[in-house]
Design an enzyme around this catalytic site. Structure first.
Site, PDB file in Angstrom:
ATOM      1  CE1 TYR A  38       0.066   2.897  13.529  1.00 14.14           C
ATOM      2  CE2 TYR A  38      -1.818   4.034  12.586  1.00 14.14           C
ATOM      3  CZ  TYR A  38      -0.567   3.449  12.445  1.00 14.14           C
ATOM      4  OH  TYR A  38       0.028   3.412  11.215  1.00 14.14           O
ATOM      5  CD  GLU A  77      -1.408   4.092   8.014  1.00 14.72           C
ATOM      6  OE1 GLU A  77      -1.142   4.553   9.149  1.00 14.72           O
ATOM      7  OE2 GLU A  77      -1.618   4.812   7.017  1.00 14.72           O
ATOM      8  CG  HIS A 109      -1.080   8.944   3.321  1.00 19.68           C
ATOM      9  ND1 HIS A 109      -1.185   7.587   3.571  1.00 19.68           N
ATOM     10  CD2 HIS A 109      -0.719   9.501   4.499  1.00 19.68           C
ATOM     11  CE1 HIS A 109      -0.882   7.341   4.852  1.00 19.68           C
ATOM     12  NE2 HIS A 109      -0.587   8.491   5.434  1.00 19.68           N
ATOM     13  CD  GLU A 158      -4.863   7.726   9.760  1.00 18.34           C
ATOM     14  OE1 GLU A 158      -4.396   8.820  10.138  1.00 18.34           O
ATOM     15  OE2 GLU A 158      -4.494   6.645  10.243  1.00 18.34           O
ATOM     16  NE  ARG A 188      -3.271   2.587   2.644  1.00 21.51           N
ATOM     17  CZ  ARG A 188      -3.165   3.451   3.661  1.00 21.51           C
ATOM     18  NH1 ARG A 188      -2.468   3.148   4.738  1.00 21.51           N
ATOM     19  NH2 ARG A 188      -3.757   4.609   3.602  1.00 21.51           N
ATOM     20  CG  ASN A 203      -4.922   3.481   8.662  1.00 18.45           C
ATOM     21  OD1 ASN A 203      -4.962   2.478   7.952  1.00 18.45           O
ATOM     22  ND2 ASN A 203      -4.473   4.654   8.233  1.00 18.45           N
TER      23      ASN A 203
HETATM   24  C1  FCB Z   1      -1.166   7.350  10.626  1.00 21.06           C
HETATM   25  C2  FCB Z   1      -0.762   7.867   9.267  1.00 21.06           C
HETATM   26  C3  FCB Z   1       0.571   7.333   8.799  1.00 21.06           C
HETATM   27  C4  FCB Z   1       1.587   7.265   9.915  1.00 21.06           C
HETATM   28  C5  FCB Z   1       1.008   6.576  11.126  1.00 21.06           C
HETATM   29  C6  FCB Z   1       1.985   6.429  12.273  1.00 21.06           C
HETATM   30  O1  FCB Z   1      -2.086   8.225  11.192  1.00 21.06           O
HETATM   31  O2  FCB Z   1      -1.728   7.521   8.308  1.00 21.06           O
HETATM   32  O3  FCB Z   1       1.005   8.140   7.729  1.00 21.06           O
HETATM   33  O4  FCB Z   1       2.076   8.508  10.204  1.00 21.06           O
HETATM   34  O5  FCB Z   1      -0.138   7.247  11.558  1.00 21.06           O
END
Ligand code: FCB
Length: 445
Positions: A294, A352, A119, A165, A75, A292
């Site tokens: 985290y 992600e 992006h 995002e 990607r 995505n």
């Molecule tokens: C996300 C972004 C990516 C990267 C990660 C850590 O929010 O999409 O570009 O910076 O965080």
């Protein structure tokens, strides 16, 4: 051993501005991130994407690296200012040539390209001339850009992601101002969220028309499970509000055809202006959602009960990455299950997931990153549990293929499964990268 489905797409992810460099080459126009980086005080250490990982020149070596890792999908994003230096109008064919070479190199290596169109690197001209994402015109310019790119690459790219995002573009770019273009204006921030989604919707039929019949189109959202700090109704309302802004504000219009009514009511004057027909455009059927993931968000209502006073709680006994993000693998399972149960989404990808930890090059010439390896393993197991529960999860993209320019934090955070020694541009596969390679080869953990 926990096995993954046969066709599971094991991938890695990057973004144009974070890796390409060559910011002033081959006719590329200025982007809002070039301008932001050049503005004193905005980016850590005055870093910028001028050189980054020099991927523009080293893409063949990087495709070879992916081949060594055995990834089946990559990607990456296209830099809009490389294609249309003025945002619209005149096409820079040298920019298109670059992505065509990259896509061909991937296909030769049997790696499937997943192409993100936006992006975060908006052409600066659009910012200057029309106010960037605060203007409806930018949504139409995006549709033009999507048309130009897919006319050229649509015969070989079969997976398109419109936006990465949009919540971060809207709020981190226009409300907190930590990202380009660095505005601090809540009203305009909500308006940009609408034009970003409109841009997404406008481009969907264009991408389909210009590509082969089995092409799949989706969007990538930054999503977090939101928990209430306590069982009090105050905190539960705070959690609902955070969920509304981070998750439902983007999921509902795309997959249900309207903004969440509780949010629209709560926003009052901050609610964006929309036009008749926008909702239908934004809700055009998609083939997949990119997630995505985290961290989770634990919300508590702060003093005075004002909406802005919601606090994020960081549990004391939790583990944190160098970003200050809680390591919470169970949240991925929870999130995927919710998406599957509450929205009708044909297919999901984790586009992600990854972690920043302070890596160093050891005397043995290797990079030992046990915490990242654990992070990836735990999140993959959580994702696998969601598959067992019936979630149509079709792939996972580790963020990131290699260390890169981490936006406002510059080069001070490393997310790669491959280490980049910036002075020499040498790439060194980290322990987590070798572990990922073996996991892919075994199709299981
Ligand atoms: C996300 C972004 C990516 C990267 C990660 C850590 O929010 O999409 O570009 O910076 O965080």
């Amino acid at each position: 051993m926990v096995q993954f489905p046969e066709q599971f797409r094991w991938g890695v992810a990057t973004a144009a501005y974070q890796i390409e460099g060559a910011a002033q080459e081959d006719g590329r126009g200025e982007s809002i991130w070039d301008r932001f980086c050049a503005t004193p005080g905005k980016v850590h250490n005055g870093d910028s994407g001028l050189v980054a990982c020099d991927h523009y020149h080293r893409y063949r070596e990087d495709v070879q690296l992916m081949r060594e890792l055995g990834v089946r999908a990559y990607r990456f994003s296209i830099a809009w200012p490389r294609i249309l230096p003025n945002g619209r109008g005149q096409v820079n064919t040298l920019g298109l040539d670059f992505y065509e070479r990259l896509v061909d190199a991937l296909l030769d290596a049997d790696i499937e390209p997943f192409v993100t169109l936006y992006h975060w690197d908006l052409p600066q001209v659009l910012q200057d001339e029309v106010g960037g994402w605060a203007s409806r015109e930018t949504a139409y310019a995006f549709a033009e850009y999507a048309d130009v790119v897919s006319r050229r690459l649509g015969d070989r790219v079969q997976r398109w992601i419109t936006l990465n995002e949009p919540s971060v573009s809207a709020f981190t770019g226009h409300e907190t101002g930590e990202h380009a273009p660095g505005w601090r204006n809540a009203h305009l921030a909500w308006q940009t969220s609408h034009y970003l989604l409109l841009a997404h919707g406008l481009s969907v039929p264009i991408l389909r028309t210009n590509s082969r019949p089995n092409t799949r189109v989706g969007i990538t959202l930054a999503l977090s499970p939101v928990h209430s700090a306590t069982t009090t109704s105050r905190d539960q309302q705070a959690a609902q509000r955070v969920d509304g802004k981070r998750n439902r504000w983007f999921l509902d219009p795309v997959f249900r055809g309207n903004y969440p009514s509780d949010m629209f009511a709560a926003l009052g004057d901050l609610a964006p202006q929309t036009e008749a027909g926008d909702a239908e455009i934004i809700a055009r059927p998609l083939d997949f959602l990119g997630v995505n993931y985290y961290f989770r968000f634990i919300a508590r209502q702060g003093a005075y009960g004002a909406p802005g006073s919601i606090e994020q709680i960081y549990p004391k006994d939790a583990e944190y990455t160098e970003m200050g993000w809680e390591v919470y693998p169970a949240g991925l399972h929870e999130l995927l299950l919710r998406l599957h149960q509450e929205y009708s989404i044909p297919e999901l990808y984790i586009t992600e997931n990854g972690a920043a930890f302070p890596d160093t090059l050891s005397e043995d010439g290797q990079v030992h990153d046990p915490r990242r390896l654990d992070y990836l393993r735990e999140h993959l197991l959580s994702a696998r549990a969601a598959i067992a529960d019936g979630v149509p999860l079709a792939g996972y993209f580790a963020w990131s293929l290699m260390d890169n320019f981490e936006w406002a934090l510059g080069y001070a955070r490393r997310f790669g499964i491959v280490y980049v020694d910036y002075p020499t541009q040498q790439r060194i596969i980290k322990d987590s990268g070798y572990w990922y390679r073996d996991t892919i080869a075994a199709n299981g953990i």
